[in-house]
Design an enzyme around this catalytic site. Structure first.
Site, short mmCIF file in Angstrom:
data_model
loop_
_atom_site.label_atom_id
_atom_site.label_comp_id
_atom_site.label_asym_id
_atom_site.label_seq_id
_atom_site.Cartn_x
_atom_site.Cartn_y
_atom_site.Cartn_z
CD1 TRP A 1 -2.66 -1.79 1.02
CD2 TRP A 1 -3.44 0.29 0.77
NE1 TRP A 1 -4.00 -1.90 0.78
CE2 TRP A 1 -4.51 -0.62 0.62
CE3 TRP A 1 -3.70 1.65 0.66
CZ2 TRP A 1 -5.81 -0.23 0.36
CZ3 TRP A 1 -5.00 2.05 0.40
CH2 TRP A 1 -6.05 1.11 0.25
CB ILE B 1 -2.96 8.23 3.95
CG1 ILE B 1 -1.46 8.11 3.61
CG2 ILE B 1 -3.45 9.66 3.71
CD1 ILE B 1 -1.11 8.39 2.18
CB THR C 1 -14.26 5.32 6.88
OG1 THR C 1 -12.99 4.70 6.62
CG2 THR C 1 -15.01 5.53 5.59
CG HIS D 1 -10.19 1.16 7.02
ND1 HIS D 1 -8.88 0.93 6.70
CD2 HIS D 1 -10.86 0.01 6.79
CE1 HIS D 1 -8.77 -0.33 6.29
NE2 HIS D 1 -9.94 -0.91 6.34
NE ARG E 1 5.29 13.87 9.75
CZ ARG E 1 4.79 15.03 9.33
NH1 ARG E 1 4.62 15.25 8.02
NH2 ARG E 1 4.49 15.99 10.18
C1 DLZ Z 1 -7.75 -0.97 3.36
C2 DLZ Z 1 -6.62 -0.04 3.60
C3 DLZ Z 1 -6.83 1.34 3.58
C4 DLZ Z 1 -8.15 1.96 3.34
N1 DLZ Z 1 -5.80 2.19 3.76
C5 DLZ Z 1 -4.58 1.70 3.96
C6 DLZ Z 1 -3.48 2.57 4.15
O1 DLZ Z 1 -3.58 3.80 4.10
N2 DLZ Z 1 -2.26 2.00 4.38
C7 DLZ Z 1 -2.07 0.66 4.46
O2 DLZ Z 1 -0.95 0.22 4.70
N3 DLZ Z 1 -3.10 -0.18 4.26
C8 DLZ Z 1 -4.33 0.28 4.00
N4 DLZ Z 1 -5.37 -0.56 3.81
C9 DLZ Z 1 -5.12 -2.01 3.74
C10 DLZ Z 1 -5.13 -2.72 5.10
O3 DLZ Z 1 -3.96 -2.43 5.82
C11 DLZ Z 1 -5.19 -4.26 4.91
O4 DLZ Z 1 -4.22 -4.64 3.99
C12 DLZ Z 1 -6.54 -4.72 4.45
O5 DLZ Z 1 -7.54 -4.26 5.28
C13 DLZ Z 1 -6.59 -6.26 4.37
O6 DLZ Z 1 -6.38 -6.85 5.64
#
Ligand code: DLZ
Length: 255
Positions: free
Chosen positions: A94, A154, A158, A160, A199
């Site tokens: 990600w 980031i 929501t 999350h 950063r």
């Molecule tokens: C789903 C998700 C979201 C919305 N944002 C991020 C993020 O900003 N950075 C990150 O490392 N991972 C994100 N994920 C993925 C979740 O960490 C995870 O991989 C999924 O929910 C599957 O377990």
């Protein structure tokens, strides 16, 4: 501090006693004089005997180049030696641009401290939520003195972000405490992408200090647990053997 007070007390009392009662009128050495001399000798002994070092020498000697201070705010010094350290790295896919740049920062720091390429074990996971489990696998592998996790969360619109950030932070802390393998928290938790960029690039690339923190903590661990060349005198109170569950896991996952 205790040592300073001890030897000062000894010297003070011995001088007091010597001053008031050196010898009797008959030329005999008085008891207080003998006590005074004994105190004096004890004071000198307390001063010259080195105090046992409980946890060393993971900290470098803090020889920080003042010109480097803008970059090296933590004060890692310039004598951190990672040549004996084995480092596990797990990074997310990600936010790849940010994470890759943080990873470069980590690798540059490892390189600077003399970590050998063959002692670095890389792996990736999809997102930050997956970091704790992967870090645990690496910690149980017995191939790493420290695990560095790299990710970037980031904040969206929501909840999350809050849930993941808290779970990951707690998960990573638990792993290092359970396994005694230090886990470096290299997860940026930011409100905007601009904050993440600020950063993760150039001199403010947080990966640089994560890499150095990793080396310092690997040395600290190995010194504390009397492993490798940095053996220290910390008394071993922990049982270092794997638990049966850990042994089973190691076998199961091929570590
Ligand atoms: C789903 C998700 C979201 C919305 N944002 C991020 C993020 O900003 N950075 C990150 O490392 N991972 C994100 N994920 C993925 C979740 O960490 C995870 O991989 C999924 O929910 C599957 O377990």
């Amino acid at each position: 501090m205790r040592r300073v007070l001890n030897y000062r007390h000894h010297l003070f009392y011995s001088f007091l006693l010597l001053f008031f009662s050196p010898v009797s009128p008959k030329g005999m050495v008085r008891l207080p004089t003998i006590v005074a001399v004994a105190c004096l000798l004890q004071g000198i002994a307390a001063f010259v005997t080195p105090r046992p070092v409980l946890l060393s020498p993971a900290r470098p000697s803090m020889r920080v180049n003042p010109l480097m201070m803008s970059k090296d705010l933590v004060g890692f010094g310039d004598d951190l030696d990672g040549s004996t350290c084995r480092i596990g790295i797990v990074k997310t896919r990600w936010n790849p641009e940010i994470v890759d740049s943080l990873y470069e920062g980590v690798r540059a720091a490892l390189n600077e401290t003399g970590v050998k390429d063959e002692n670095v074990y890389d792996t990736t996971v999809p997102g930050s939520f997956e970091l704790p489990l992967a870090a645990r696998f690496l910690a149980l592998s017995r191939q790493c003195d420290v695990v560095i996790t790299i990710g970037c969360l980031i904040k969206g619109e929501t909840m999350h972000f809050e849930y993941i950030a808290e779970a990951v932070t707690k998960g990573l802390m638990d792993i290092q405490l359970q396994t005694t393998i230090p886990v470096i928290f290299g997860v940026l938790t930011v409100l905007t992408e601009e904050q993440a960029v600020a950063r993760s690039k150039g001199e403010n690339n947080h990966g640089i200090s994560w890499g150095k923190t990793a080396v310092e903590m690997a040395l600290l661990r190995n010194a504390a647990l009397a492993k490798g060349p940095n053996r220290a005198t910390l008394p071993l109170t922990e049982k270092l053997e794997d638990t049966p569950e850990e042994k089973k896991q190691s076998k199961q996952f091929g570590f």
